[in-house]
Design a protein around this motif. Structure first.
Motif, PDB file in Angstrom:
ATOM      1  N   ASN A   1       0.856  -1.192   0.000  1.00 11.44           N
ATOM      2  CA  ASN A   1       0.000   0.000   0.000  1.00 11.44           C
ATOM      3  C   ASN A   1       0.892   1.241   0.000  1.00 11.44           C
ATOM      4  O   ASN A   1       2.061   1.184   0.380  1.00 11.44           O
ATOM      5  CB  ASN A   1      -0.982  -0.017   1.174  1.00 11.44           C
ATOM      6  CG  ASN A   1      -0.310   0.131   2.521  1.00 11.44           C
ATOM      7  OD1 ASN A   1       0.908   0.090   2.633  1.00 11.44           O
ATOM      8  ND2 ASN A   1      -1.104   0.301   3.559  1.00 11.44           N
ATOM      9  N   PRO A   2       0.372   2.377  -0.451  1.00  6.93           N
ATOM     10  CA  PRO A   2       1.200   3.589  -0.586  1.00  6.93           C
ATOM     11  C   PRO A   2       1.764   4.106   0.740  1.00  6.93           C
ATOM     12  O   PRO A   2       2.844   4.690   0.770  1.00  6.93           O
ATOM     13  CB  PRO A   2       0.249   4.619  -1.205  1.00  6.93           C
ATOM     14  CG  PRO A   2      -0.848   3.820  -1.819  1.00  6.93           C
ATOM     15  CD  PRO A   2      -0.966   2.573  -1.003  1.00  6.93           C
ATOM     16  N   SER A   3       1.055   3.901   1.848  1.00  6.49           N
ATOM     17  CA  SER A   3       1.524   4.438   3.126  1.00  6.49           C
ATOM     18  C   SER A   3       2.633   3.600   3.757  1.00  6.49           C
ATOM     19  O   SER A   3       3.241   4.009   4.730  1.00  6.49           O
ATOM     20  CB  SER A   3       0.344   4.552   4.102  1.00  6.49           C
ATOM     21  OG  SER A   3      -0.184   3.268   4.367  1.00  6.49           O
ATOM     22  N   GLY A   4       2.907   2.408   3.220  1.00  9.23           N
ATOM     23  CA  GLY A   4       3.978   1.564   3.727  1.00  9.23           C
ATOM     24  C   GLY A   4       3.636   0.811   4.993  1.00  9.23           C
ATOM     25  O   GLY A   4       4.526   0.309   5.676  1.00  9.23           O
ATOM     26  N   THR A   5       2.335   0.681   5.311  1.00  3.37           N
ATOM     27  CA  THR A   5       1.939  -0.033   6.529  1.00  3.37           C
ATOM     28  C   THR A   5       1.640  -1.509   6.282  1.00  3.37           C
ATOM     29  O   THR A   5       1.343  -2.245   7.221  1.00  3.37           O
ATOM     30  CB  THR A   5       0.708   0.622   7.167  1.00  3.37           C
ATOM     31  OG1 THR A   5      -0.346   0.650   6.202  1.00  3.37           O
ATOM     32  CG2 THR A   5       1.019   2.039   7.629  1.00  3.37           C
ATOM     33  N   ILE A   6       1.728  -1.949   5.038  1.00  3.65           N
ATOM     34  CA  ILE A   6       1.618  -3.373   4.708  1.00  3.65           C
ATOM     35  C   ILE A   6       2.667  -3.669   3.644  1.00  3.65           C
ATOM     36  O   ILE A   6       2.714  -3.008   2.611  1.00  3.65           O
ATOM     37  CB  ILE A   6       0.219  -3.743   4.165  1.00  3.65           C
ATOM     38  CG1 ILE A   6      -0.883  -3.330   5.133  1.00  3.65           C
ATOM     39  CG2 ILE A   6       0.139  -5.243   3.903  1.00  3.65           C
ATOM     40  CD1 ILE A   6      -2.283  -3.538   4.578  1.00  3.65           C
ATOM     41  N   ARG A   7       3.499  -4.660   3.909  1.00  2.29           N
ATOM     42  CA  ARG A   7       4.514  -5.026   2.914  1.00  2.29           C
ATOM     43  C   ARG A   7       4.761  -6.537   2.945  1.00  2.29           C
ATOM     44  O   ARG A   7       4.509  -7.201   3.959  1.00  2.29           O
ATOM     45  CB  ARG A   7       5.821  -4.267   3.146  1.00  2.29           C
ATOM     46  CG  ARG A   7       6.543  -4.618   4.425  1.00  2.29           C
ATOM     47  CD  ARG A   7       7.839  -3.811   4.567  1.00  2.29           C
ATOM     48  NE  ARG A   7       8.492  -4.087   5.837  1.00  2.29           N
ATOM     49  CZ  ARG A   7       8.894  -3.156   6.682  1.00  2.29           C
ATOM     50  NH1 ARG A   7       8.737  -1.874   6.397  1.00  2.29           N
ATOM     51  NH2 ARG A   7       9.477  -3.491   7.825  1.00  2.29           N
TER      52      ARG A   7
ATOM     53  N   GLU B   1       4.156  -8.196   6.521  1.00  3.58           N
ATOM     54  CA  GLU B   1       4.520  -7.377   7.669  1.00  3.58           C
ATOM     55  C   GLU B   1       3.605  -6.158   7.746  1.00  3.58           C
ATOM     56  O   GLU B   1       3.292  -5.546   6.721  1.00  3.58           O
ATOM     57  CB  GLU B   1       5.976  -6.936   7.561  1.00  3.58           C
ATOM     58  CG  GLU B   1       6.946  -8.103   7.530  1.00  3.58           C
ATOM     59  CD  GLU B   1       8.394  -7.690   7.389  1.00  3.58           C
ATOM     60  OE1 GLU B   1       9.261  -8.507   7.725  1.00  3.58           O
ATOM     61  OE2 GLU B   1       8.662  -6.553   6.927  1.00  3.58           O
ATOM     62  N   PHE B   2       3.194  -5.837   8.963  1.00  2.00           N
ATOM     63  CA  PHE B   2       2.332  -4.689   9.214  1.00  2.00           C
ATOM     64  C   PHE B   2       3.048  -3.742  10.177  1.00  2.00           C
ATOM     65  O   PHE B   2       2.809  -3.802  11.389  1.00  2.00           O
ATOM     66  CB  PHE B   2       1.000  -5.141   9.829  1.00  2.00           C
ATOM     67  CG  PHE B   2       0.244  -6.140   8.999  1.00  2.00           C
ATOM     68  CD1 PHE B   2      -0.648  -5.723   8.034  1.00  2.00           C
ATOM     69  CD2 PHE B   2       0.437  -7.508   9.184  1.00  2.00           C
ATOM     70  CE1 PHE B   2      -1.350  -6.645   7.264  1.00  2.00           C
ATOM     71  CE2 PHE B   2      -0.255  -8.434   8.430  1.00  2.00           C
ATOM     72  CZ  PHE B   2      -1.152  -7.996   7.467  1.00  2.00           C
ATOM     73  N   PRO B   3       3.960  -2.876   9.674  1.00  2.00           N
ATOM     74  CA  PRO B   3       4.626  -1.919  10.559  1.00  2.00           C
ATOM     75  C   PRO B   3       3.641  -0.815  10.962  1.00  2.00           C
ATOM     76  O   PRO B   3       3.491   0.198  10.273  1.00  2.00           O
ATOM     77  CB  PRO B   3       5.777  -1.390   9.708  1.00  2.00           C
ATOM     78  CG  PRO B   3       5.395  -1.664   8.292  1.00  2.00           C
ATOM     79  CD  PRO B   3       4.445  -2.814   8.305  1.00  2.00           C
ATOM     80  N   LEU B   4       2.930  -1.010  12.067  1.00  2.00           N
ATOM     81  CA  LEU B   4       1.862  -0.108  12.493  1.00  2.00           C
ATOM     82  C   LEU B   4       2.393   1.267  12.872  1.00  2.00           C
ATOM     83  O   LEU B   4       1.733   2.282  12.645  1.00  2.00           O
ATOM     84  CB  LEU B   4       1.102  -0.728  13.670  1.00  2.00           C
ATOM     85  CG  LEU B   4       0.517  -2.126  13.404  1.00  2.00           C
ATOM     86  CD1 LEU B   4      -0.111  -2.685  14.666  1.00  2.00           C
ATOM     87  CD2 LEU B   4      -0.498  -2.068  12.264  1.00  2.00           C
ATOM     88  N   THR B   5       3.579   1.295  13.471  1.00  2.00           N
ATOM     89  CA  THR B   5       4.251   2.558  13.787  1.00  2.00           C
ATOM     90  C   THR B   5       5.685   2.440  13.279  1.00  2.00           C
ATOM     91  O   THR B   5       6.053   1.444  12.667  1.00  2.00           O
ATOM     92  CB  THR B   5       4.263   2.829  15.309  1.00  2.00           C
ATOM     93  OG1 THR B   5       5.162   1.902  15.940  1.00  2.00           O
ATOM     94  CG2 THR B   5       2.870   2.689  15.919  1.00  2.00           C
ATOM     95  N   SER B   6       6.481   3.430  13.569  1.00  2.00           N
ATOM     96  CA  SER B   6       7.887   3.380  13.157  1.00  2.00           C
ATOM     97  C   SER B   6       8.682   2.350  13.943  1.00  2.00           C
ATOM     98  O   SER B   6       9.765   1.955  13.522  1.00  2.00           O
ATOM     99  CB  SER B   6       8.538   4.753  13.347  1.00  2.00           C
ATOM    100  OG  SER B   6       7.906   5.700  12.529  1.00  2.00           O
ATOM    101  N   PHE B   7       8.138   1.904  15.097  1.00  2.00           N
ATOM    102  CA  PHE B   7       8.898   1.019  15.977  1.00  2.00           C
ATOM    103  C   PHE B   7       8.201  -0.299  16.328  1.00  2.00           C
ATOM    104  O   PHE B   7       8.830  -1.173  16.904  1.00  2.00           O
ATOM    105  CB  PHE B   7       9.243   1.746  17.289  1.00  2.00           C
ATOM    106  CG  PHE B   7      10.032   2.995  17.055  1.00  2.00           C
ATOM    107  CD1 PHE B   7      11.375   2.935  16.755  1.00  2.00           C
ATOM    108  CD2 PHE B   7       9.425   4.235  17.127  1.00  2.00           C
ATOM    109  CE1 PHE B   7      12.117   4.086  16.527  1.00  2.00           C
ATOM    110  CE2 PHE B   7      10.152   5.394  16.901  1.00  2.00           C
ATOM    111  CZ  PHE B   7      11.502   5.314  16.598  1.00  2.00           C
ATOM    112  N   TYR B   8       6.917  -0.445  15.993  1.00  2.00           N
ATOM    113  CA  TYR B   8       6.190  -1.664  16.378  1.00  2.00           C
ATOM    114  C   TYR B   8       5.242  -2.096  15.264  1.00  2.00           C
ATOM    115  O   TYR B   8       4.602  -1.267  14.619  1.00  2.00           O
ATOM    116  CB  TYR B   8       5.376  -1.437  17.662  1.00  2.00           C
ATOM    117  CG  TYR B   8       4.655  -2.683  18.103  1.00  2.00           C
ATOM    118  CD1 TYR B   8       5.310  -3.687  18.800  1.00  2.00           C
ATOM    119  CD2 TYR B   8       3.312  -2.863  17.793  1.00  2.00           C
ATOM    120  CE1 TYR B   8       4.653  -4.843  19.190  1.00  2.00           C
ATOM    121  CE2 TYR B   8       2.640  -4.023  18.179  1.00  2.00           C
ATOM    122  CZ  TYR B   8       3.315  -5.005  18.874  1.00  2.00           C
ATOM    123  OH  TYR B   8       2.672  -6.152  19.243  1.00  2.00           O
TER     124      TYR B   8
END
Length: 198
Positions: free
Chosen positions: A107-113, A162-169
């Motif tokens: 997705n464009p926001s980078g929260t799913i890769r 991977e679901f990087p929900l925040t910058s650290f978790y």
């Protein structure tokens, strides 16, 4: 001992003096997952992503299951009840792995890769053998056995969502396949990621 401390200090100084630009092109984080399949266990990894495109992974997977060779009338005895099964015999796979992968942002926001990783592992397969029945036992197991260990090389296939929900978790969901000539693992893992994620 003195040499290790000096090496550690030099490493720390080198890392802290690195330019901030280094961190704009790389991500470093850990993942820990509970894996369920033909065995149950844990998968722990250190991940390094370069330019949001390629990944390098170092990890460890440890799994257990009820032994395939276990006699039908095996009993852990009275003491086994109090040990909650921790002293029971198990088939085990331990795998130390190194993998490379390709990153695809979903997705464009980078929260799913997707982190599509494949690699090699050094695997230790442990199985109980030589079951000897002992009917005189009540408090302990009614069988004795010996563990047999075999070392081998495995092909490790581990694509992750991977679901990087925040910058650290963040969270992870991943199929995991460990293929070797002695005993292979097939399953799926769910877990978390902590570190520099995006």
């Amino acid at each position: 001992m003195k040499q290790y401390i000096i090496a550690l200090l030099i490493s720390f100084i080198s890392i802290t003096s690195a330019k901030a630009q280094f961190f704009t092109n790389t991500l470093i984080y850990t993942t820990g997952e509970l894996t369920l399949g033909n065995y149950i266990g844990l998968d722990l990894n250190l991940n390094y992503i370069i330019d949001d495109s390629y990944s390098l992974k170092l990890g460890y997977t440890g799994t257990i299951r009820t032994p395939k060779s276990q006699p039908d009338n095996y009993s852990s005895g009275v003491t086994g009840v109090f040990a909650l099964g921790f002293d029971n015999p198990y088939d085990q796979i331990e795998n130390y792995q190194m993998g490379i992968g390709k990153i695809y942002n979903l997705n464009p926001s980078g929260t799913i890769r997707a982190n599509l990783s494949v690699g090699l592992g050094y695997t230790i397969v442990t199985t109980p053998q030589n079951w000897q029945e002992n009917n005189d036992r009540f408090f302990t197991e009614n069988y004795t056995w010996h563990y047999n260990k075999q070392n081998t090389v495995s092909l490790v296939i581990n694509p992750k969502i991977e679901f990087p929900l925040t910058s650290f978790y963040g969270l992870t969901l991943s199929p995991l396949v460990i293929l070797n000539k002695h005993s292979s693992y097939f399953g799926i893992g769910i877990g978390q990621m902590i570190g520099l994620l995006r």
